[in-house]
Design a protein around this motif. Structure first.
Motif, PDB file in Angstrom:
ATOM      1  N   ALA A  91      33.253  39.066  47.326  1.00 45.35           N
ATOM      2  CA  ALA A  91      31.845  39.462  47.227  1.00 45.35           C
ATOM      3  C   ALA A  91      31.636  40.857  47.813  1.00 45.35           C
ATOM      4  CB  ALA A  91      30.963  38.454  47.954  1.00 45.35           C
ATOM      5  N   PRO A 147      35.016  38.397  39.679  1.00 48.11           N
ATOM      6  CA  PRO A 147      33.855  37.535  39.949  1.00 48.11           C
ATOM      7  C   PRO A 147      32.776  37.640  38.862  1.00 48.11           C
ATOM      8  CG  PRO A 147      34.467  38.841  41.882  1.00 48.11           C
ATOM      9  CD  PRO A 147      35.231  39.403  40.731  1.00 48.11           C
ATOM     10  N   ASP A 148      31.985  36.588  38.777  1.00 46.01           N
ATOM     11  CA  ASP A 148      30.813  36.528  37.884  1.00 46.01           C
ATOM     12  C   ASP A 148      31.147  36.918  36.447  1.00 46.01           C
ATOM     13  OD1 ASP A 148      29.123  35.879  40.096  1.00 46.01           O
ATOM     14  OD2 ASP A 148      29.098  38.004  40.648  1.00 46.01           O
ATOM     15  N   LYS A 155      31.475  37.122  32.427  1.00 48.71           N
ATOM     16  CA  LYS A 155      30.655  36.831  31.252  1.00 48.71           C
ATOM     17  C   LYS A 155      31.606  36.615  30.070  1.00 48.71           C
ATOM     18  CE  LYS A 155      26.688  37.586  33.330  1.00 48.71           C
ATOM     19  NZ  LYS A 155      27.246  37.652  34.694  1.00 48.71           N
ATOM     20  N   SER A 192      34.113  41.051  34.024  1.00 48.31           N
ATOM     21  CA  SER A 192      33.403  40.969  35.298  1.00 48.31           C
ATOM     22  C   SER A 192      32.632  42.257  35.520  1.00 48.31           C
ATOM     23  CB  SER A 192      34.392  40.770  36.447  1.00 48.31           C
ATOM     24  OG  SER A 192      33.772  41.015  37.702  1.00 48.31           O
ATOM     25  N   ARG A 228      33.700  31.936  38.708  1.00 44.41           N
ATOM     26  CA  ARG A 228      32.534  32.603  39.294  1.00 44.41           C
ATOM     27  C   ARG A 228      32.913  33.372  40.556  1.00 44.41           C
ATOM     28  NH1 ARG A 228      29.164  30.921  43.097  1.00 44.41           N
ATOM     29  NH2 ARG A 228      29.994  28.803  43.032  1.00 44.41           N
ATOM     30  N   ARG A 229      33.734  32.776  41.409  1.00 43.25           N
ATOM     31  CA  ARG A 229      34.134  33.457  42.642  1.00 43.25           C
ATOM     32  C   ARG A 229      35.178  34.549  42.380  1.00 43.25           C
ATOM     33  NH1 ARG A 229      34.101  27.984  44.134  1.00 43.25           N
ATOM     34  NH2 ARG A 229      32.649  27.451  45.809  1.00 43.25           N
ATOM     35  N   TRP A 264      32.102  43.584  38.187  1.00 40.76           N
ATOM     36  CA  TRP A 264      32.646  44.228  39.381  1.00 40.76           C
ATOM     37  C   TRP A 264      34.011  44.856  39.135  1.00 40.76           C
ATOM     38  CZ3 TRP A 264      28.562  44.348  42.202  1.00 40.76           C
ATOM     39  CH2 TRP A 264      27.649  43.295  42.156  1.00 40.76           C
TER      40      TRP A 264
END
Length: 651
Positions: free
Chosen positions: A406, A508-509, A511, A525, A285-286, A527
Motif C-alpha cells: 500500500a 494491487p487493485d 482491473k 494495476s 486486491r492486495r 500502481w
C-alpha cells in the motif's frame, strides 16, 4: 411383544459434516442400547446417506486427488470424532493425528503405496495432503460402520438429492436424481460446497471467452479442474492469491515435472523448470498472497495469552445485558491483545529494541487497560507510550500488515515483482522464527481472538449492523489474509518461481478486462506502470461463492422456491435490509426458517449454509491439544451434529 421405536432419517451430504451427524447418531444409538431400561422401547434406526461422491471424504476430500494439494492445518489439528466428555462416546474412530500414528505402526492393508509413502515421513506438525485426510475420513467411516449398534441400518445413495417435500404427516419425501423417492421422518442438510452462479463480471468474462475462443476457468474446487487444458509456455492470468492460488501454482509447476531444490544461497529454494509450465501472472486486491503460517508447536501460539478479548469478557457482556457491536466493543479488545502480543514479544526476542523494557511494558499495560472513563482515548494513550519508548522502525502497523504494498508505486512489473519476492522471503523468515517474531505473534493474537469471536458472534451475539459493516465488512478479509495463510514452504516456493521467471504479479487493485482486438484477457494495476498483463487463459483461483442467494443447486433452489427455507436478511445501520450469505435458521439444533417465518420442523442444517448464524463455518473441528486453550468454538460443529442427532432420535 417387543415395544420398538422405529426412526428413519436422511442425511443429504456425505462429507465430514454429514458423516459427523451419522457418527453422532451411532453414538447415541449405542448409548441408548447400553442404558436401555428393562421393558423399555427398543430403537430401530434407519439412515439414508445421499451424496454423488463417496461417503466420508465427500466432494472436497477425495483420496484420489493430487497429493500436491495440502491441508491448511497440521496433522495435530483436525478430527471427525468429538472429545467432549459430556457427549456420548464414539463407537469407533479417533483424531487424524492418532490415526496417522496408528497407520505408521500398523498400516491398513488397503493403503496405497502413495499413502504409505506420505505417512512414512508425516509428522504431527507437518501439513498432510487433502487426499490423506480423505483416506482418514473414509477409514473412520468404515470403522464406524463395522461397530454400528444393533438395530441400526444405513443405506448409501451415490447420487444427488433433487428435492425434499413435506408429506403432511411429519415426514418428507426426498427425490433422488435416479428417480427414486425416499420417505423419511427427518432430513439433515449437510450440503457443504454447493455450485454457485457466477457474478455479472465473471459471466461477462465467460461469455467473452466463448466468443473469442479463449479459456476461462470459473471458481471451482481445485481437484475438479482439468489442469491439462492450460497450455505450456503461454501466459495464464490467475485471479486470487488465497489458498486456491497455491493449489493452482503447485499444480502448474511441480505438477508438471518442475523441481524445487535447496541449492540457493544459505539453502534458499530454487526452481528447476521442466519446460511444461505456463507463465503464471498472479493478481489480487492486495497484490500479494496471504501471509504464511508461523512455525509453531501447536495450532495456537503458546506465548500468546489473550488478556482482553476473553471468554470471561463475553460472559461479562452477557451478564450486563449488552449485545456487543463488533467495531465498538469486540475489536478494541482484540486490537489490545494484538498490540500486547507484538510488543511483549519484541521486548523478549529483541532486547535492544526498547531501552527500558520494564518501564515500557508497565506504561503500555496501563494504556491498554480498558478504563471505563477513557475508553475512547486508549489508542492515543498507547501512541504516547510508543512515542517515548519505541523507535519508528520497531512500531507495529497492524492494518499495514495486510497490505504490504500500500502506498507504493512501481515503474515496471519487474520492479514490482522484486518487491513481492522481498515480501515473500521476509514473511517466510518471520514464519521460521515462530514464537520469537513480534509480527507473527501479533497475528497469533488475532488467531486466538478469532476462536473467541466465533463464540461471541454466534446466534445473533452481535448486532446485525456490526456483522454487516464490521465483521464481514472489513475484518474477515483482513484476518484471513494474515492468519489463514499457507505453510511457509509455499511462500518460499512462490519466491523461487518468481526468481525463475515462471511467475509474475500484476500489482494491487487490479482491473480485469478483455482486449477484443488482440483476443486476450487483460489485467492492470493503477500502481504499476507499463502495459496491462495479457493472456488467452484466465483462472479464477477462488472457491465457488458460499451464498445461498447465488446457489446453483437444484435441491436448494427447490427448497427456496417452495418456501421451506429462506435466506437470512440483516439490517444495516441505515435500516436497509441486506441479504446475507446463509440460511435463516432457528437454534438449537439449527432448523431452517420458512418463507412465512415458521420453523420447518424435522429439517436440520449443518455446515456452510449456517454462515449467517455462525462465523468461520468452513473451519473443521479442532482436536484437543494438551497445554493449549480449549476454546468453546473448537468443537462447535461436532456439538451441533450431536444436537441434531438427539433431535432426530426424539422425534
Amino acid at each position: 411383544m417387543e415395544n420398538t421405536q422405529s426412526i428413519r432419517t436422511a442425511i443429504i451430504g456425505a462429507g465430514p459434516r454429514g458423516t459427523s451427524v451419522l457418527e453422532r447418531l451411532l453414538a447415541h444409538a449405542g448409548h441408548h442400547a447400553a442404558h436401555q431400561e428393562h421393558g423399555g422401547a427398543a430403537m430401530r434406526l434407519h439412515v439414508d446417506v445421499i451424496d454423488p461422491y463417496p461417503a466420508g471424504p465427500g466432494h472436497v476430500w477425495q483420496p484420489g486427488q493430487s497429493r500436491l494439494f495440502l491441508m491448511n492445518t497440521q496433522s495435530f489439528y483436525p478430527t471427525l470424532i468429538p472429545e467432549d466428555p459430556g457427549l456420548p462416546a464414539a463407537v469407533a474412530g479417533t483424531t487424524f493425528d492418532r490415526w496417522r500414528e496408528r497407520q505408521q505402526q500398523d498400516p491398513l492393508p488397503a493403503l496405497t503405496a502413495d499413502e504409505r509413502a506420505e505417512l512414512a515421513v508425516l509428522g504431527s506438525n507437518d501439513f498432510p495432503s487433502r487426499a490423506l485426510y480423505g483416506r482418514y475420513l473414509r477409514s473412520t467411516l468404515q470403522d464406524l460402520l463395522e461397530k454400528a449398534p444393533d438395530g441400526v441400518t444405513i443405506d448409501f445413495h451415490e447420487t444427488s438429492a433433487l428435492s425434499v417435500h413435506p408429506v403432511g404427516d411429519g415426514t418428507f419425501d426426498v427425490g433422488l436424481a435416479t428417480g427414486e423417492t425416499l420417505r423419511t421422518g427427518s432430513v439433515v442438510l449437510a450440503l457443504g460446497h454447493i455450485p454457485s452462479r457466477l457474478n455479472p463480471e465473471q459471466r461477462e468474462l465467460q461469455a467473452s471467452a466463448a466468443q473469442l475462443g479463449l479459456r476461462y476457468l470459473p471458481p471451482a474446487v481445485p481437484a475438479d479442474v482439468d489442469w491439462a487444458q492450460i497450455p505450456a509456455g503461454e501466459p495464464v492470468l490467475v485471479r486470487g492469491m488465497g489458498l486456491n492460488f497455491f493449489d493452482t501454482m503447485v499444480q502448474l509447476t511441480e505438477g508438471r515435472g518442475g523441481k524445487f531444490t535447496a541449492g540457493g544461497p544459505a539453502g534458499r529454494l530454487e526452481y528447476e523448470p521442466s519446460g511444461q509450465e505456463p507463465f503464471i501472472i498472479a493478481a489480487s486486491r492486495r497484490g500479494t498472497p496471504y501471509r504464511a503460517k508461523a512455525a509453531l508447536a501447536g495450532y495456537y501460539a503458546s506465548s500468546v495469552t489473550l488478556r482482553y478479548l476473553t471468554e470471561a469478557a463475553l460472559d461479562r457482556f452477557e451478564a450486563a445485558g449488552i449485545r456487543p457491536g463488533f467495531d465498538h466493543d469486540l475489536w478494541p479488545l482484540l486490537h489490545r491483545d494484538a498490540l500486547w502480543a507484538y510488543y511483549s514479544t519484541l521486548v523478549r526476542a529483541q532486547p535492544g529494541a526498547v531501552p527500558d523494557s520494564t518501564a515500557f511494558l508497565a506504561a503500555l499495560e496501563e494504556a491498554l487497560h480498558p478504563h471505563a472513563h477513557s475508553a475512547a482515548n486508549w489508542e492515543d494513550a498507547v501512541d504516547s507510550v510508543l512515542a517515548i519508548h519505541v523507535g519508528p522502525r520497531h512500531r507495529l502497523d497492524l492494518q499495514g500488515l495486510a497490505a504490504p504494498l500500500a502506498g507504493r508505486t512501481f515503474a515496471s512489473r519487474p520492479e514490482q515483482d522484486a518487491a513481492v519476492v522481498e515480501f515473500l522471503l521476509d514473511d517466510a523468515r518471520r514464519s521460521a522464527l515462530g514464537e520469537d517474531d513480534p509480527v507473527k505473534m501479533a497475528i497469533g493474537a488475532l488467531h486466538h481472538g478469532r476462536a473467541v469471536l466465533k463464540t461471541a458472534v454466534a446466534d445473533g451475539g452481535i448486532t446485525d449492523e456490526s456483522w454487516v459493516a464490521g465483521l464481514r465488512g472489513w475484518f474477515e478479509s483482513f484476518v484471513e489474509g494474515l492468519a489463514s495463510g499457507p505453510p511457509a514452504l509455499r511462500s518460499e516456493q512462490l519466491a523461487a518461481l518468481a526468481r525463475a521467471g515462471v511467475v509474475s504479479f500484476v500489482g494491487p487493485d487490479p482491473k480485469f478486462g478483455v482486449d477484443r482486438k488482440a483476443g486476450t484477457f487483460t489485467a492492470a494495476s493503477p500502481w504499476v506502470e507499463g502495459p496491462p498483463a495479457a493472456a488467452r487463459t484466465m483462472v479464477e483461483a477462488l472457491a465457488p461463492g458460499n451464498r445461498v442467494s447465488a446457489n446453483d443447486s437444484p435441491l436448494l433452489q427447490q427448497l427456496l422456491k417452495d418456501g421451506l427455507v429462506r435466506s437470512r436478511h440483516m439490517m444495516t445501520a441505515e435500516g436497509a435490509p441486506v441479504q446475507s450469505t446463509g440460511l435463516d435458521v432457528e437454534p438449537h439444533p439449527y432448523r431452517p426458517v420458512a418463507a412465512n417465518g415458521s420453523v420447518t420442523e424435522g429439517m436440520y442444517v449443518l455446515g456452510l449454509q449456517l454462515s449467517s448464524a455462525q462465523w468461520g463455518t468452513a473451519i473443521a473441528a479442532e482436536a484437543h491439544q494438551p497445554g493449549t486453550p480449549a476454546y468453546r468454538s473448537g468443537q462447535r460443529t461436532l456439538r451441533d451434529a450431536d444436537e441434531i442427532a438427539q433431535a432426530i432420535l426424539r422425534r
